[in-house]
Design a protein around this motif. Structure first.
Motif, PDB file in Angstrom:
ATOM      1  N   ASP A  30       0.807  -1.220   0.000  1.00 53.16           N
ATOM      2  CA  ASP A  30       0.000   0.000   0.000  1.00 53.16           C
ATOM      3  C   ASP A  30       0.843   1.274   0.000  1.00 53.16           C
ATOM      4  OD1 ASP A  30      -2.179  -1.695   0.189  1.00 53.16           O
ATOM      5  OD2 ASP A  30      -2.519  -1.314   2.326  1.00 53.16           O
ATOM      6  N   TRP A  31       2.048   1.221   0.569  1.00 52.68           N
ATOM      7  CA  TRP A  31       2.812   2.460   0.713  1.00 52.68           C
ATOM      8  C   TRP A  31       4.250   2.411   0.225  1.00 52.68           C
ATOM      9  CZ3 TRP A  31       7.069   2.639   3.999  1.00 52.68           C
ATOM     10  CH2 TRP A  31       7.152   1.648   4.975  1.00 52.68           C
ATOM     11  N   LYS A 139       6.928   8.118   6.000  1.00 57.36           N
ATOM     12  CA  LYS A 139       6.465   9.392   6.560  1.00 57.36           C
ATOM     13  C   LYS A 139       5.018   9.678   6.129  1.00 57.36           C
ATOM     14  CE  LYS A 139       7.582  14.360   6.570  1.00 57.36           C
ATOM     15  NZ  LYS A 139       7.718  14.632   7.996  1.00 57.36           N
ATOM     16  N   LYS A 140       4.769   9.523   4.840  1.00 59.97           N
ATOM     17  CA  LYS A 140       3.424   9.793   4.317  1.00 59.97           C
ATOM     18  C   LYS A 140       2.396   8.850   4.942  1.00 59.97           C
ATOM     19  CE  LYS A 140       0.887  10.217  -0.006  1.00 59.97           C
ATOM     20  NZ  LYS A 140       0.940  10.072  -1.474  1.00 59.97           N
ATOM     21  N   ARG A 141       2.755   7.573   5.042  1.00 59.52           N
ATOM     22  CA  ARG A 141       1.835   6.570   5.597  1.00 59.52           C
ATOM     23  C   ARG A 141       1.546   6.854   7.066  1.00 59.52           C
ATOM     24  NH1 ARG A 141      -1.639   2.623   3.618  1.00 59.52           N
ATOM     25  NH2 ARG A 141      -2.013   1.168   5.288  1.00 59.52           N
ATOM     26  N   GLU A 143       2.027   9.700   8.868  1.00 55.41           N
ATOM     27  CA  GLU A 143       1.401  10.992   9.117  1.00 55.41           C
ATOM     28  C   GLU A 143      -0.029  11.075   8.582  1.00 55.41           C
ATOM     29  OE1 GLU A 143       4.159  14.015   7.807  1.00 55.41           O
ATOM     30  OE2 GLU A 143       5.486  13.653   9.512  1.00 55.41           O
ATOM     31  N   SER A 144      -0.398  10.203   7.650  1.00 57.53           N
ATOM     32  CA  SER A 144      -1.765  10.184   7.134  1.00 57.53           C
ATOM     33  C   SER A 144      -2.714   9.506   8.136  1.00 57.53           C
ATOM     34  CB  SER A 144      -1.844   9.452   5.794  1.00 57.53           C
ATOM     35  OG  SER A 144      -1.742   8.045   5.976  1.00 57.53           O
ATOM     36  N   GLY A 145      -2.113   8.787   9.097  1.00 52.72           N
ATOM     37  CA  GLY A 145      -2.929   8.082  10.097  1.00 52.72           C
ATOM     38  C   GLY A 145      -3.451   6.747   9.616  1.00 52.72           C
ATOM     39  N   ALA A 146      -3.048   6.327   8.415  1.00 52.92           N
ATOM     40  CA  ALA A 146      -3.503   5.031   7.868  1.00 52.92           C
ATOM     41  C   ALA A 146      -2.707   3.913   8.532  1.00 52.92           C
ATOM     42  CB  ALA A 146      -3.304   5.001   6.357  1.00 52.92           C
ATOM     43  N   ARG A 147      -3.367   3.119   9.351  1.00 52.43           N
ATOM     44  CA  ARG A 147      -2.678   1.999  10.010  1.00 52.43           C
ATOM     45  C   ARG A 147      -3.485   0.756   9.869  1.00 52.43           C
ATOM     46  NH1 ARG A 147      -1.324   6.193  12.449  1.00 52.43           N
ATOM     47  NH2 ARG A 147       0.224   6.761  13.919  1.00 52.43           N
TER      48      ARG A 147
END
Length: 147
Positions: A30-31, A139-141, A143-147
């Motif tokens: 995904d990232w 960083k993007k993953r 900081e986006s809060g996607a977990r």
């Protein structure tokens, strides 16, 4: 001793949140641009991956590799190559340090040795691209809060 390449980035999240994303191998496709498949082959008693199979596609370089992971507390994970079609060796690590204000400094270290001949300068440039892409994606993953 092989030369390594390293780089750091500051992520606006706590170390535990960053490590949660790093440890979630199923979400790597995904990232991370290069990881197309990730499968945990073996986990420790705490559920952390000890061995992971990754199918990589970085344009001209495609590889099916298995990596062994070692977790040192909650702030460091390192890996080493178990098997690969393209690589002779691969050693890497993420080291997380609190950076104040709830942020985390993440340092990624990587040493790669490919089976095909390659100039050291070109190899280190490729390592730097891999590291920079991985840190930017992490960083993007996070900081986006996607977990």
């Amino acid at each position: 001793m092989a030369e390594h390449t390293s780089s750091s980035i500051t992520i606006e999240a706590a170390p535990a949140d960053v490590m949660e994303v790093i440890a979630d191998f199923a979400r790597y496709p995904d990232w991370t641009g290069e990881v197309k498949e990730a499968e945990v082959l073996k986990a420790d008693a705490q559920g952390r991956a000890e061995q992971v199979r990754l199918v990589m596609d970085a344009g001209a370089i495609k590889d099916d590799q298995t990596l062994a992971y070692t977790w040192t507390g909650d702030h460091e994970v390192s890996w080493t190559l178990v098997k690969s079609q393209m690589l002779r060796s691969l050693d890497g690590s993420y080291l997380l340090k609190p950076a104040g204000g709830g942020a985390t400094e993440v340092t990624y270290r990587l040493t790669v040795d490919v089976k095909i001949p390659m100039l050291g300068m070109i190899k280190r440039k490729a390592e730097k691209v891999i590291i920079d892409r991985a840190l930017a994606g992490l960083k993007k993953r996070v900081e986006s809060g996607a977990r």
